[in-house]
Design an enzyme around this catalytic site. Structure first.
Site: not given
Ligand code: ZN
Ligand code: ZN
Ligand code: FE
Length: 777
Positions: A29, A47
């Site tokens: 990320r 996520n």
């Protein structure tokens, strides 16, 4: 690559990008964030179950560049399985780019948790930089390194669901954690000396020692003391590897008389003094997984002789936590330490501090412990480079819970594994996730660890099996566990499971020829199999041939006492009637009365079950060559036989292989071992060195195996051969068989990421059951 074609390059478009694979807990990320900011894109990343979802807006050309970067330059630990793009209506992203916390996610995520990662170069530099605020801090880490699987309690992977939850980040750590430009951005185990875990040295009685823990531990090691050292997945027992008396003390206290002990070397240069380190070995030693790598031992290796008696390899790893690096940096610390699992021989690894103090009392002279709890006990992994590839022999830290890709999506199945060297395996869709090495399921404690690890990994994967797969053997604890799960149970024959494990790893659906050589597994006919030639598909198999069978006098005792199979081989070869005062090899150590009694058991067929076990053939030949009458650990005689043969091969000996005899009977082909046994007896009878006979035996088995495979390939039309079972952890045998079969034009596969031995069995069980549930023939 992207099917969608939209408006011109200048107009703003919105894409929803879904990335699957190992993309959580590996800095994915933050990487997405940095690329998006660099390209001026707005949107979010979060996520989701199975991966990461990116919603991103910007000019088409920038979006394409963004996807290209993610594919081509993901973070080092990420493994992208798929990246799919779908257009959306633009205008929802707002301005700027944000990483959504898991709480903001739409769903509870179940993307794979990453394996633990060895300390990276940047963190190591900080560790030894006096100006850095983490100078000499034993628990530093970043998005590229540090604990993962061993600290995760539940998913999604976020600090409050790890064993770091008890450590509130200080302002400085929090600022790093929130700064997208920082390499600790969203590093869940982020910590520093002010806010993170702490180290302590305790004496044998568990009382704190008032001294610098690292310096004191190093000095005690230098004095020959046994120090328990808490690592990532459990507690090690460390001792100076060059100090014979210290190693002997550790062995006596642990109850482990001769099984080889793992070593940790200060650095690569030190490892090179221990064993032969080629490019592949160096990459493994210094890589992010940091397994124990088996190296061919160098003459004059600076370790005590009792570290690995009787074998020709040393198991070596390099430091993989900041704590290890600091310990070796202490001037007093010996350059090579024995680092063996903190347990009494045969039981499972200690993980908790109180547990370590209690269970290792009387073994460790001191305890170097810390207060970061371990969520999942995980042993060191063991690998070897053989036949041109990395071969995992024990799969645990650094590898678990990384999935193995399957040739196709299968139902959710729990594979229960074997009895010895057990682990389990979970299959989910087109992935199999093997669990960590558990050990021999022979006592309540190890069985408890098995159940705990299976429940933990199932929870991390949010996997509820529809079915369970187990061995045909009804008494294995793993079989009983599978039967207690309350789902349909599919038994899978042991050697078929070995074959399917290799097929699953290499994406083969067969039919293939499978050669499976191991110690023992129950056959559907009720006899003990172990030297098998199968025609295998994932869902089923046909036995095409096997080693000629022989009796195992004493059953289980025969597996611990190689003199018993030795006598059975002598008898089969028609040589048991020789001079009773001068029997060959270790049989000389066995009283004539015991030998006569065992011969009689075989005559009468009492407690002498028939077997085709290649493992017992190795044991018996080792005993005939005088190696040992009894084993201290499973596989010992076979390993020593390989070591003997290796010595002859290294000396350039090229003995002719013993004659190959293949016979076709009612039950298929029989590979007759009697010419080899007679050859061994003839060689030692004329005074040939046992090394040469050991090598000739290895050459005979590979030649016979290759000859039978060539015949079976012609008969069946199969062009692919899989090699499985613990005997193929023998490097000489594996390399020789691979070479001969490849030269015959066959494509050969053996276990690489999953052990060839029983540690890989669960994968084969789960995959075989999955294919059967899908109705494969
Ligand atoms: Zn790092
Ligand atoms: Zn801090
Ligand atoms: Fe096996």
């Amino acid at each position: 690559m992207f099917e969608w074609t939209g408006s011109g390059d200048g107009a703003v478009e919105a894409w929803r990008i879904e990335v699957t694979g190992t993309v959580q807990g590996v800095g994915f990320r933050p990487c997405v964030f940095r690329e998006a900011v660099r390209l001026g894109l707005s949107g979010t990343v979060a996520n989701i179950p199975g991966g990461v979802e990116i919603r991103v807006e910007g000019p088409r050309r920038a979006l394409e560049a963004f996807c290209r970067r993610l594919r081509e330059a993901p973070p080092p630990l990420a493994r992208i399985r798929s990246l799919t793009v779908r257009p959306e209506a633009p205008g929802r992203a707002g301005t700027g780019f944000r990483i959504l916390s898991s709480r903001e996610d739409r769903s509870a995520a179940a993307a794979p948790v990453a394996p633990d990662v060895a300390t990276c170069g940047a963190c190591r530099a900080e560790l030894f930089d006096p100006a850095d605020r983490r100078h000499r801090y034993p628990f530093l880490n970043c998005t590229d390194c540090g604990p993962r699987y061993t600290i995760v309690e539940s998913v999604p992977y976020d600090r409050p669901r790890t064993t770091m939850k008890g450590f509130a980040m200080c302002d400085a750590c929090e600022a790093e954690y929130r700064d997208p430009a920082n390499r600790r951005f969203h590093a869940q185990p982020n910590a520093c000396p002010r806010c993170g875990p702490r180290l302590a040295l305790l004496d044998a009685g568990g009382r704190p020692v008032a001294a610098d823990p690292l310096r004191e531990a190093a000095e005690r090691l230098a004095r020959g003391e046994v120090v328990a050292v808490k690592g990532l997945g459990g507690v090690h027992l460390a001792v100076d590897a060059a100090a014979e008396a210290a190693v002997a003390r550790l062995r006596a206290r642990k109850g482990r008389p001769s099984k080889p002990l793992a070593l940790m070397a200060r650095d690569l240069a030190t490892a090179r003094r221990l064993g032969d380190v080629g490019a592949a070995e160096a990459a493994l030693l210094e890589g992010a997984r940091r397994p124990i790598v088996l190296l061919l031992r160098r003459p004059g290796a600076p370790v005590a002789p009792n570290v690995a008696p009787g074998v020709h390899e040393l198991g070596v790893m390099l430091p993989y936590t900041p704590l290890h690096h600091l310990l070796f940096a202490e001037p007093a610390c010996p350059p090579v330490l024995v680092m063996t699992s903190g347990n009494r021989s045969g039981s499972s690894l200690c993980a908790g501090n109180d547990e370590a103090l209690e269970r290792l009392a009387g073994i460790a002279d001191a305890f170097l412990l810390h207060d970061r709890p371990i969520a999942a006990r995980t042993d060191d992994s063991v690998v070897r480079v053989a036949a041109g590839a990395e071969r995992v022999l024990r799969r645990a830290r650094g590898y678990v819970p990384e999935p193995v890709a399957l040739p196709r999506a299968l139902p959710a199945v729990f594979g229960a594994g074997a009895a010895l060297k057990n682990t389990f395996c979970l299959v989910r869709g087109a992935e199999a996730v093997p669990g960590p090495h558990v050990g021999d399921l022979e006592d309540a404690e190890t069985f408890a660890f098995y159940q705990e690890a299976a429940a933990h990994l199932s929870a991390l994967l949010r996997l509820e099996p529809e079915a369970a797969a187990c061995d045909l053997h009804p008494d294995y604890l793993s079989t009983r566990y599978a039967r207690g799960l309350g789902v349909p149970v599919l038994p899978v024959q042991h050697h078929h499971a070995h074959a399917v494990a290799v097929m699953a790893e290499h994406g083969l659906e067969g039919p293939v020829l499978a050669v499976v050589f191991d110690g023992a597994g129950l056959g559907p006919d009720g006899t003990i199999w172990g030297g098998e030639f199968l025609l295998a598909r994932p869902a089923g198999f046909r036995r095409l041939g096997s080693l000629r069978s022989f009796p195992l006098p004493g059953g289980d005792a025969a597996a611990r006492e190689p003199w018993r199979p030795a006598l059975a081989l002598l008898r089969a070869a028609g040589r048991a009637g020789g001079d009773p005062d001068r029997p060959p090899g270790v049989l000389r150590q066995i009283p004539a009365g015991s030998r006569a009694a065992v011969l009689r058991m075989m005559e009468l067929g009492l407690q002498a079950p028939a077997t085709t076990s290649a493992g017992r053939l190795f044991d018996g030949v080792a005993a005939l060559l005088g190696l040992r009458a009894r084993l201290d650990y499973e596989g010992q005689a076979a390993m020593e036989l390989e070591a003997l043969a290796h010595r002859a091969a290294a000396a350039g000996e090229r003995p002719a292989a013993y004659p190959v005899a293949l016979r076709r009977g009612a039950g298929g082909w029989r590979l007759d071992f009697r010419p080899a046994v007679r050859g061994v007896l003839r060689d030692i009878g004329r005074g040939a060195p046992p090394e040469v006979a050991a090598l000739a035996f290895h050459r005979w088995l590979s030649a016979a195996t290759a000859a039978l495979c060539r015949r079976l390939a012609r008969e069946t039309g199969a062009g692919e051969v899989v090699l499985g079972g613990g005997c193929f952890q023998n490097r000489l045998l594996l390399e020789d068989v691979v070479e001969r079969l490849t030269a015959a034009g066959l494509r050969v596969y053996a276990g690489e990421r999953v052990p060839a031995g029983d540690g890989g069995l669960a994968l084969g069980q789960a995959a075989a059951a999955g294919f059967r549930l899908q109705g494969g023939a």
